[in-house]
Design an enzyme around this catalytic site. Structure first.
Site, short mmCIF file in Angstrom:
data_model
loop_
_atom_site.label_atom_id
_atom_site.label_comp_id
_atom_site.label_asym_id
_atom_site.label_seq_id
_atom_site.Cartn_x
_atom_site.Cartn_y
_atom_site.Cartn_z
N TYR A 281 1.07 -1.09 -0.01
CA TYR A 281 -0.03 0.02 0.00
C TYR A 281 0.85 1.27 0.01
O TYR A 281 2.12 1.23 0.15
CB TYR A 281 -0.92 0.02 1.17
CG TYR A 281 -0.60 -0.05 2.35
CD1 TYR A 281 0.50 0.06 3.02
CD2 TYR A 281 -1.61 -0.31 3.46
CE1 TYR A 281 1.00 -0.24 4.57
CE2 TYR A 281 -1.39 -0.55 4.94
CZ TYR A 281 0.02 -0.37 5.47
OH TYR A 281 0.42 -0.75 6.55
N GLU A 282 0.06 2.43 -0.07
CA GLU A 282 0.82 3.49 -0.60
C GLU A 282 1.58 3.71 -1.57
O GLU A 282 2.78 4.14 -1.72
CB GLU A 282 1.71 4.24 0.69
CG GLU A 282 0.82 4.57 1.94
CD GLU A 282 -0.45 5.28 1.58
OE1 GLU A 282 -0.50 6.21 0.76
OE2 GLU A 282 -1.61 5.06 2.28
N GLY A 283 1.42 2.79 -2.75
CA GLY A 283 2.29 2.52 -3.71
C GLY A 283 3.09 1.35 -3.62
O GLY A 283 3.98 1.53 -2.81
#
Length: 586
Positions: A435-437
């Site tokens: 997550y968060e890229g």
């Protein structure tokens, strides 16, 4: 297993190495932070994490969140812990004093956030998202929005959430379909569905402030047509009391392999009332303020969990007797005497302490970028942070997962079962690489936007600073090791730059290799700096002795990995071919 904050390491890094109180005074002109206050804050944070958050970590994982009739209930003890967390002022640590914040350095917050992640990762995510929403609103909100929402967010009475992802649009936000229609009163009616929303619904606070990406009716296609809106769970009256429930509801929660006490929600907006943050069609720019805060935060998650895994593994290795050391007359010795176990524990510790140093240095760069008065220095700090953020997010979480995995290996069969708790660290750490890229996307951002786009200018600035350290280092062995690793980095950098004009395939395929090479080099550089601080320290302090041993292990066993990564990048630059898509078909 009770988490114990590594206070001595924080104190050494923040006071002896980074000299945070002195730099803070020079930066802000304020003497509100000295060594005694820094020590007091760190000690209280460590106490809170060890006594309040750590005891509900495993139980929170086992119980998870409950979803009933649109309401999410957090596990037993979480609501009480949040109340104590908020009342103790931990959420307001770095906030703007004009809105109830304490205005302390972000570097100090980095240390405390690592403690919270180590003690209870699921709990920390609620705080992290609230912090990100606060930073975004502070940077891009108008005065009315800030005066209405910031005091309650900073006090922890309300929480924040970030609503980006949609079922058909994850990393590619240009595909999002959520709509925002203007109302006559200056607000907007927002409709759409968001998924994977951390803390989208829970019972910790009376209100949740959602930052939502959506499209206005006249929005152009792609990312240039995205706007950002503040959408509260409960509408706020003019006297700042809570009013009617807004039309944003949780449709379900995800059942996950880890971070089970963190609610991950599907959020449905059915004409929910929201307010524009920043300018129309510039929402992605505003949201990146929050996303960059979250990327560093999730990077720190890797360090915190790696530290917890190391603490569990080290304690087990001291207690568990199995096999005999060479020339031992005992029936069995603690497994910590065995070389392979030492290798695993040293690798974990070297990753954790190297990442901690980089995270705290990045905290000082954040302080310089946000609080500095010298525009040149602010620009330089911003540029370096832009380069370091994808490296930190990707490398911290990759090595953090590796550390947790090694923790399981140290415990053997006992690591694979729940009793010791190290298996939870593996499950909790795995999401941080996604997550968060995803880390692949972080690597592409690093190589494409932060290196190739500016022809490696910031990377060359970093390389110059590393070589300066190598040139002046009092230890000849470290001087040579840094020079070799820096040369590996330079050759890999040049290969990426020289092949960029041929197309993106080489850079894309080798981006993760370059991210890892960068991480290994930077960790080595920061380890070398720590040894410079300790060079004239002749005391028999166990902390100093262990710091030197860990640094030496890093130089011998981990820093040389830059060489193999360089070979992969440079060698692959000679002949790059793309298989047909049918090659991958099942």
């Amino acid at each position: 297993m009770t988490y114990k904050a590594p206070l001595r390491d924080y104190q050494f890094l923040l006071k002896d190495w980074l000299k945070l109180p002195e730099k803070w005074q020079a930066l802000t002109g304020s003497a509100d932070l000295d060594d005694s206050l820094l020590d007091a804050v760190l000690e209280e944070a460590g106490k809170f994490c060890g006594e309040v958050l750590s005891p509900i970590n495993r139980s929170g994982d086992e119980e998870g969140c409950h979803f009933e009739n649109g309401v999410v209930r957090t596990p037993k003890g979480f609501k009480e812990a949040w109340k104590q967390f908020a009342e103790s002022g931990w959420q307001s640590l770095c906030g703007d004093p004009n809105y109830g914040g304490q205005g302390l350095p972000r570097a100090l917050h980095v240390a405390i956030e690592e403690m919270i992640y180590g003690a209870n990762t699921s709990f920390c995510l609620y705080s992290s998202l609230t912090n990100g929403a606060t930073e975004c609103l502070s940077a891009h909100g108008d005065d009315a929005l800030k005066s209405t929402y910031l005091p309650k967010l900073l006090s922890g009475e309300w929480a924040g959430a970030m609503c980006l992802t949609e079922p058909h649009a994850g990393t590619d936000l240009g595909l999002l379909k959520t709509k925002a229609a203007p109302n006559n009163d200056g607000s907007y009616s927002i409709s759409g569905t968001k998924i994977f929303i951390t803390g989208g619904e829970h019972d910790l606070t009376d209100n949740i402030i959602h930052l939502v990406l959506a499209r206005l009716p006249d929005a152009p296609e792609g990312t240039k047509g995205i706007s950002l809106f503040l959408v509260p769970k409960v509408l706020v009256n003019s006297d700042l009391s809570l009013g009617e429930r807004n039309a944003i509801h949780c449709g379900s929660i995800e059942h996950k392999m880890g971070i089970k006490a963190s609610s991950t929600c599907v959020m449905n907006l059915d004409g929910a009332k929201g307010w524009l943050i920043g300018k129309p069609h510039q929402g992605l720019r505003a949201m990146f303020t929050m996303m960059n805060v979250e990327r560093l935060s999730i990077a720190i998650q890797g360090i915190g969990l790696g530290e917890l895994a190391w603490q569990i593994a080290a304690r087990y290795a001291v207690e568990r007797k199995q096999g005999r050391a060479e020339q031992s007359e005992n029936t069995a010795d603690p497994i910590i005497v065995h070389g392979d176990v030492q290798r695993m524990l040293m690798t974990m510790r070297a990753y954790n302490e190297g990442g901690r140093a980089l995270a705290l240095w990045m905290g000082t760069l954040l302080d310089a970028a946000h609080r500095g008065n010298d525009e040149k220095q602010k620009a330089e700090a911003d540029a370096m942070l832009a380069l370091l953020t994808p490296i930190a997010k990707g490398f911290f979480t990759d090595t953090g997962f590796d550390a947790c995995n090694l923790g399981v290996q140290v415990l053997g069969g006992h690591g694979y079962v729940r009793e010791w708790g190290v298996e939870q660290t593996v499950r909790d750490a795995r999401i941080a690489q996604i997550y968060e890229g995803t880390n692949g996307v972080q690597a592409l951002d690093l190589v494409g936007r932060k290196v190739i786009a500016n022809k490696g200018e910031t990377a060359k600035v970093l390389l110059h600073e590393i070589r300066e350290t190598a040139h002046d280092h009092p230890d000849l062995i470290w001087r040579d090791a840094l020079k070799v690793a820096a040369n590996d980095f330079e050759q890999a950098l040049n290969a990426l730059l020289s092949n960029a004009e041929k197309g993106g395939h080489h850079a894309n395929a080798n981006a993760v290799h370059f991210m890892h090479l960068s991480g290994y080099l930077i960790y080595g550089w920061l380890w070398a700096q720590q040894l410079q601080v300790l060079h004239n320290n002749v005391s028999d302090d166990p902390f100093v002795r262990n710091k030197r041993i860990t640094a030496d292990f890093y130089r011998r066993q981990l820093l040389p990995r830059t060489a193999s990564l360089k070979v992969l990048i440079v060698g692959d630059a000679c002949d790059w071919t793309i298989p047909d898509t049918e090659y991958y078909a099942v």
